[in-house]
Design a protein around this motif. Structure first.
Motif: not given
Length: 348
Positions: A78-82
């Motif tokens: 959801a937050d694009g941190d991998g």
């Protein structure tokens, strides 16, 4: 008819898909078993797991429909941190996989009529990493459908890259939803994917919505199963000399097989007969099984294979030094004719 929409906010993900499972009037002429919709990257601040790059529909055969949704980021992230299993920012909650406050809803429309509202008659929910699928009439069809977050594209990191929805028994799903499974063609109508973020990220809609009204656009697609051509039958000599072409997973178990049925079958094909009727019949039996597994019509020898196996169980096992046919020559002759392309399947 198919439209995909995903709405993602701070607390939940909404993914809704609708597609038709039977041919609809006015549908486009079927030309292939697959269709891909591509979409440009709308969320540039980070690689979002809910910003869709492409949606590919593949009808593998008359019973198996696969829909791959590929995001620019990691599925479930959801937050694009991998990391799809945890959040690195307090602004976005990211639970393991699709769980906690993340929920995926899919609504499918069967027998969609062009211009009509996309009103699902098959509803699916993916919550706490578990799928449930029910028709509007209340029939549970979960057993025929799978939903996965997986690594479908080879890469050095072996990272997740695809949401995959697979209907494994189209006939059963069609019957449950429509009351009929007559059509093998799969027709899609409108399908779109959208992602909305409360953290000021732009929406993602694929295909792009009507710029004036904001309504989803429709892109009709009709798929047909791929055409397969039977390779033709091979003799015992052919299969002995081409072990690399043995169909994967083919059951060549014989009476007398011990550890590895494939190794045993290959030994049978290469063994001298020396008057042993069990070896002679087993050679033809192995070749017939391989020919059927290779995709050839075997309807004319199904019973013969059963009878030949029963004969080997009675007068064998294989390599029993059985010198008398005891009626087994009938099965040997039929299988020999089949393997040489003289019965219901041509020779390769």
């Amino acid at each position: 008819m198919k439209w995909l929409s995903i709405i993602k906010n701070l607390f939940r993900v909404l993914f809704s898909a609708s597609f038709c499972l039977a041919a609809a009037a006015g549908a486009v002429t079927p030309v292939t078993n697959s269709h891909t919709l591509s979409d440009p990257q709308e969320i540039t601040a980070f690689p979002s797991g809910y910003d869709i790059a492409s949606i590919k529909f593949t009808l593998h055969d008359s019973e198996t429909l696969q829909i791959d949704v590929l995001p620019y980021g990691i599925p479930g992230d959801a937050d694009g941190d991998g990391n799809p299993d945890a959040s690195s920012t307090p602004a976005i909650i990211d639970s393991p996989g699709v769980s906690g406050n993340e929920v995926i809803f899919m609504g499918m429309v069967c027998n969609y009529i062009a211009g009509a509202p996309c009103e699902p008659n098959l509803n699916l929910t993916y919550a706490d990493n578990v799928l449930s699928a029910t028709t509007v009439s209340g029939v549970d069809v979960t057993a025929y459908i799978t939903f996965q977050l997986l690594d479908a594209i080879p890469d050095p990191l072996n990272a997740l890259d695809t949401y995959r929805l697979t209907i494994n028994n189209l006939s059963a799903v069609k019957t449950a939803v429509l009351g009929s499974a007559a059509a093998s063609t799969v027709s899609f109508g409108a399908f779109s994917f959208s992602a909305h973020f409360d953290d000021a990220q732009p929406d993602d809609i694929a295909p792009d919505a009507n710029p004036s009204t904001g309504e989803l656009n429709c892109e009709p697609v009709e798929l047909v199963p791929p055409t397969t051509t039977a390779p033709g039958t091979g003799t015992i000599g052919y299969w002995k000399n081409h072990p690399s072409e043995w169909p994967v997973g083919c059951n060549v178990t014989l009476p007398g097989s011990e550890n590895d049925p494939n190794v045993f079958a290959m030994n049978v094909l290469g063994a001298p007969v020396k008057g042993d009727k069990t070896v002679s019949l087993a050679k033809q039996l192995v070749a017939a099984k391989l020919n059927i597994c290779a995709g050839n019509d075997g309807s004319c020898v199904v019973q013969t294979i059963t009878d030949a196996t029963a004969w080997l169980n009675t007068y064998g096992p294989v390599f029993a030094q059985q010198k008398n046919w005891n009626g087994g020559d009938v099965y040997h002759e039929i299988l020999d004719d089949y393997n040489n392309g003289k019965l219901c399947a041509p020779h390769r």
